[in-house]
Design an enzyme around this catalytic site. Structure first.
Site: not given
Length: 513
Positions: A83, A165
């Protein structure tokens, strides 16, 4: 009224180390009001999906704790799996379930993103309904190239600049946080191990390459069998049965069939009912024909005789000393902050106001913080006056008792001054925010901005009266002068803000005065 419920489905890049998965699950479960509904770990994908539900604040905290634990325990430099992923806590979506709007879920995503970015020093991208730009609406666009490409491009490619961030990728990668409608993670296994066939079918099915709307798909090899791995983002517009039948037809072209299918996580009941109705050809079917639904309706009816709890206005009208004018002033300030937040929310997401959207999000955060503070002040003011009453009831039979009582009264009086004085100060901040949303916000809500300023001014006036009357109980005249002097400065500022608001209402809003 029922309690608001929000669902969160964080995806973590780990499935092969059960002790790590359990540590993440335990961190999430440590929030008391949260219920974990499902956990799905896929070894080939090396990915775990946890589904949790609960009140918004609890779910937001649980999501943070899960991310925090994943950041601590997962190093993507040593991670492999089928994935796509860019982070240890790869994607964290919020889904409105009951008595909560999509806009509130977007605000949850923004708050969590900011907290994760600042506290954990993890780059955060906002996606789906919370996306800050069109190119970040789709998760696959953010994850393109995965963790390895992100490490190379972060700090060099402006398109990779996170919403929150640092512009630096560590071992935990980045996290994608957002808000979306219910999604069905649905996989179809084929009767072949040729993954190229699954990839061709995925290409035919997914919307991005000309397939079905609201379908995202890719072909992968799982446990030796080709799989069409999908996310169905709107099952009402593109139902599950339609996707299955298209895969079945496409598979026939390659001489293969459907072996079986699987769900990852949970599925809305309506999606299964839709498929059952289609396959069984139940013309005229009504959802309340499902036995369990009818039983739930019958058993969940509340007694009509149940009395509602008295609200604040009823308490205010009772004729008791508390709550009184100070609490009412805090209530007005909280209402004013709520109106500011409302106008800002009516502005975000509108193309016409795209340039001011970042500013509106800042205002929403500030207004909500002020609303919470002023809501707490409603109770704090009553408690401060109760403390004064308790001090006045102290014995005064001896000189020592009289002195102790006098000190207690003085201290309680100061407390009874500090709360409304804080309300007065915050009222000015709310007035300033009201002026900003009137100047920049949705023009259709400009009168609401004006109402917010008027409510905040009323809060300032009421709070000022409470400060002044409590000053009569102070023995130190210099303290009294200091408090009253500050009030006058606040009131002068409020008068200026009122004048500016009227000008904006006339010039921008065309209101007749």
């Amino acid at each position: 009224m029922s309690q608001p419920l929000v669902e969160c489905i964080p995806n973590f890049s780990e499935a092969r180390r059960p002790e790590v998965v359990e540590a993440i699950r335990s961190a999430i479960a440590s929030v008391a009001e949260v219920s974990i509904l499902d956990q799905h770990s896929d070894m080939d994908h090396n990915r775990t999906v946890i589904t949790l539900i609960g009140p918004p604040a609890a779910v937001e905290e649980a999501a943070y704790r899960g991310i925090e634990k994943a950041v601590e325990l997962i190093d993507l430099n040593h991670h492999t799996g089928e994935h796509p992923r860019i982070g240890a806590a790869d994607v964290v979506p919020f889904v409105p379930i009951r008595d909560i709007t999509m806009e509130e879920c977007v605000e949850m995503a923004r708050r969590l993103g900011k907290r994760v970015g600042e506290t954990l020093q993890i780059p955060v991208y906002l996606y789906e309904e919370a996306a800050t730009r069109p190119s970040r609406k789709n998760l696959e666009d953010i994850r393109r190239g995965e963790y390895e490409a992100l490490k190379q491009e972060m700090g060099r490619n402006p398109e990779r600049t996170p919403d929150f961030g640092p512009e630096q990728v560590g071992p935990a990668g980045a996290t994608v946080i957002g808000a979306r409608q219910p999604l069905i993670a649905f996989n179809v296994y084929l009767t072949t191990n040729d993954v190229s066939i699954a990839s061709q079918i995925a290409r035919a099915v997914r919307h991005s390459s000309g397939g079905l709307r609201f379908v995202k798909a890719m072909g992968v090899l799982v446990e030796g069998r080709a799989q069409v791995s999908m996310n169905l983002t709107n099952f009402r517009q593109t139902p599950v049965y339609r996707v299955v039948e298209m895969i079945r037809r496409e598979a026939q072209r390659y001489g293969v069939g459907i072996h079986h299918s699987e769900l990852v996580g949970l599925i809305p009941e309506d999606a299964l009912i839709d498929s059952a109705v289609w396959y069984l050809q139940l013309d005229g079917f009504e959802p309340n024909q499902v036995l369990e639904r009818r039983m739930t309706q019958a058993l969940s009816k509340e007694p009509t005789s149940q009395m509602a709890q008295p609200n604040f206005l009823e308490e205010l009208a009772r004729g008791t000393p508390t709550p009184g004018g100070g609490s009412a002033s805090a209530y007005s300030a909280a209402a004013a902050a709520a109106l500011v937040a409302m106008v800002a929310r009516l502005t975000v997401g509108k193309k016409k106001y795209a340039e001011v959207e970042p500013k509106m999000w800042e205002i929403i955060e500030q207004a909500e913080a002020l609303r919470q503070e002023m809501t707490h002040a409603i109770t704090e003011d009553a408690q401060a006056f109760d403390a004064f009453l308790n001090a006045s009831r102290l014995p005064k039979d001896t000189p020592e008792q009289q002195e102790a009582r006098s000190r207690a009264l003085e201290q309680a009086t100061l407390g009874a001054i500090q709360v409304p004085l804080r309300v007065a100060r915050k009222a000015i901040q709310i007035m300033q925010l009201a002026l900003q949303v009137a100047t920049l916000g949705n023009l259709n809500a400009i009168s609401d901005a004006g109402s917010a300023l008027a409510q905040a001014r009323a809060a300032l006036t009421g709070a000022g009266l409470n400060v002044r009357i409590n000053c009569l109980g102070l023995s130190d005249s210099s303290q009294v002068e200091s408090f009253v002097s500050e009030l006058r400065q606040l009131e002068d500022e409020a008068t200026k803000l009122e004048s500016q608001m009227q000008n904006i209402l006339i010039q921008r809003g065309k209101l007749p005065f």
